[in-house]
Design a protein around this motif. Structure first.
Motif, short mmCIF file in Angstrom:
data_model
loop_
_atom_site.label_atom_id
_atom_site.label_comp_id
_atom_site.label_asym_id
_atom_site.label_seq_id
_atom_site.Cartn_x
_atom_site.Cartn_y
_atom_site.Cartn_z
N ILE A 156 8.15 24.82 23.29
CA ILE A 156 7.59 24.50 24.67
C ILE A 156 8.85 23.57 25.28
O ILE A 156 9.01 23.70 26.50
N ILE A 157 8.83 22.58 24.46
CA ILE A 157 10.16 21.53 25.07
C ILE A 157 11.19 22.49 25.52
O ILE A 157 11.80 22.26 26.61
N LYS A 158 11.96 23.06 24.45
CA LYS A 158 13.05 23.65 24.96
C LYS A 158 13.03 24.79 25.79
O LYS A 158 14.07 25.15 26.80
N GLY A 159 11.93 25.36 26.00
CA GLY A 159 11.62 26.38 27.02
C GLY A 159 11.27 25.88 28.16
O GLY A 159 11.64 26.75 29.42
N VAL A 160 10.87 24.72 28.32
CA VAL A 160 10.43 24.42 29.77
C VAL A 160 11.51 23.28 30.19
O VAL A 160 11.91 23.31 31.39
N LEU A 161 11.97 22.53 29.48
CA LEU A 161 13.12 21.27 30.15
C LEU A 161 14.23 21.94 29.98
O LEU A 161 14.79 22.62 29.19
N PRO A 162 14.97 21.74 31.21
CA PRO A 162 16.30 22.30 31.37
C PRO A 162 17.42 21.33 30.63
O PRO A 162 17.14 20.34 30.36
N ASP A 163 18.45 22.01 30.68
CA ASP A 163 19.96 21.39 29.74
C ASP A 163 19.50 20.81 28.38
O ASP A 163 20.00 19.41 28.13
N LEU A 164 18.95 21.45 27.59
CA LEU A 164 18.73 20.92 26.32
C LEU A 164 19.44 22.02 25.31
O LEU A 164 19.20 23.29 25.31
N ASN A 165 20.20 21.38 24.14
CA ASN A 165 20.57 22.45 23.43
C ASN A 165 20.01 22.27 21.90
O ASN A 165 20.26 23.21 21.22
N LYS A 220 4.93 17.38 33.05
CA LYS A 220 3.38 17.73 32.95
C LYS A 220 3.17 19.01 32.36
O LYS A 220 2.34 19.15 31.58
N TYR A 221 3.91 20.07 32.44
CA TYR A 221 3.75 21.39 31.97
C TYR A 221 3.82 21.46 30.44
O TYR A 221 3.01 21.88 29.64
N VAL A 222 4.77 20.66 30.11
CA VAL A 222 5.21 20.56 28.84
C VAL A 222 3.83 19.83 27.88
O VAL A 222 3.39 20.33 26.93
N LEU A 223 3.43 18.91 28.67
CA LEU A 223 2.26 18.19 28.09
C LEU A 223 0.97 19.23 28.15
O LEU A 223 0.18 19.06 27.13
N GLN A 224 0.79 19.66 29.21
CA GLN A 224 -0.26 20.74 29.34
C GLN A 224 -0.36 21.86 28.16
O GLN A 224 -1.31 22.08 27.57
N LEU A 225 0.73 22.54 28.19
CA LEU A 225 1.07 23.68 27.01
C LEU A 225 1.06 23.14 25.78
O LEU A 225 0.22 23.58 24.96
N SER A 226 1.50 21.79 25.39
CA SER A 226 1.43 21.33 23.98
C SER A 226 -0.01 20.89 23.89
O SER A 226 -0.41 21.14 22.63
N ILE A 262 5.40 30.83 29.15
CA ILE A 262 6.12 29.82 29.88
C ILE A 262 6.35 30.54 31.05
O ILE A 262 7.14 31.56 31.18
N GLN A 263 6.03 30.11 32.06
CA GLN A 263 6.34 30.81 33.31
C GLN A 263 6.21 29.90 34.53
O GLN A 263 5.66 28.74 34.87
N GLY A 264 7.00 30.20 35.79
CA GLY A 264 7.30 29.37 36.82
C GLY A 264 8.10 28.23 36.94
O GLY A 264 7.97 27.47 37.75
N VAL A 265 8.81 28.03 35.87
CA VAL A 265 9.56 26.60 35.64
C VAL A 265 10.42 26.72 36.70
O VAL A 265 10.78 25.40 36.94
N GLU A 266 11.37 27.58 37.08
CA GLU A 266 12.50 27.43 37.88
C GLU A 266 12.09 26.82 39.21
O GLU A 266 12.80 25.87 39.68
N ASN A 267 10.73 27.03 39.56
CA ASN A 267 10.54 26.09 40.82
C ASN A 267 9.86 24.75 40.95
O ASN A 267 9.49 24.09 41.88
N MET A 268 9.92 24.14 39.36
CA MET A 268 9.20 22.81 39.20
C MET A 268 10.16 21.80 39.57
O MET A 268 11.44 21.86 38.88
N ASN A 269 9.88 20.70 39.84
CA ASN A 269 10.76 19.43 39.76
C ASN A 269 10.65 19.10 38.29
O ASN A 269 9.73 19.26 37.55
N ASN A 270 11.25 17.74 37.88
CA ASN A 270 11.32 17.14 36.52
C ASN A 270 9.74 16.72 36.06
O ASN A 270 9.44 17.26 35.10
N GLN A 271 9.39 16.14 37.21
CA GLN A 271 7.82 15.51 36.68
C GLN A 271 7.03 16.69 36.47
O GLN A 271 6.13 16.60 35.54
N GLN A 272 7.20 17.74 37.46
CA GLN A 272 6.00 18.94 37.38
C GLN A 272 6.43 19.62 35.76
O GLN A 272 5.54 20.03 35.02
N LYS A 273 7.66 19.67 35.49
CA LYS A 273 8.03 20.19 34.28
C LYS A 273 7.62 19.49 32.97
O LYS A 273 7.04 19.88 31.90
#
Ligand code: SME
Length: 161
Positions: free
Chosen positions: A44-53, A18-24, A5-16
């Protein structure tokens, strides 16, 4: 297949999302074992999407929802069909988005840090066979866009079961 998982910091929610879908999808295409697959998808979900516990799966077994692969703190291992957010998604066969879990009657608090929640049922051949559950430590965390993407994800995931 290894994933990074890389480059997530610079992505907006929609890109994140899409990235979850792509990796999955990469995992879905290359791994047939359900435990391996669902484990990596929760990571993948927990690693890419922010603010999840918490992000993970419960599966319907013997009339209960039984804990499956997940990322987060240890959780309730069995949920009954008449109480909580996961059970509602199971009963109604529809995603449930809760902006404030304290305002949801019967919410099952596995982790007191959870403030909002999104549950998407896994429907196969017209039957709910489990749920994907996401918990957030902030209120109002989940949007319609999040829900749409995660519905798309579980639709392709259940084909592997
Ligand atoms: N909050 C859920 C229980 C599962 S945990 O959040 C991991 C519910 O009310 O069904």
């Amino acid at each position: 297949m290894t994933i990074k998982i890389q480059g997530v910091e610079n992505m907006n929610n929609q890109q994140k999302l899409k990235y979850v879908l792509q990796l999955s999808k990469g995992q879905i295409e290359t791994e047939d074992d359900p435990i391996a697959l669902f484990s990596n998808v929760s990571a993948i979900i927990k690693g890419v999407l922010p603010d999840l516990n918490w992000a993970g799966f419960y599966f319907v077994k013997g009339g209960e929802l039984v804990l499956g692969p997940f990322q987060g703190l240890p959780a309730c291992t069995r949920l009954q069909g008449d109480k909580g957010v996961c059970a509602k998604a199971w009963r109604d066969k529809k995603p449930v988005r809760v902006d404030d879990v304290d305002a949801f009657p019967g919410h099952v608090a596995c982790d007191s840090a959870s403030k909002s929640e999104l549950v998407v049922p896994l429907v196969k051949d017209g039957e709910v066979i489990g749920v994907l559950d996401l918990d957030s430590p902030i209120l109002n965390r989940f949007s319609e866009e999040d829900e749409r993407c995660l519905v798309e994800l579980v639709d392709i995931l259940v084909e592997k079961l």
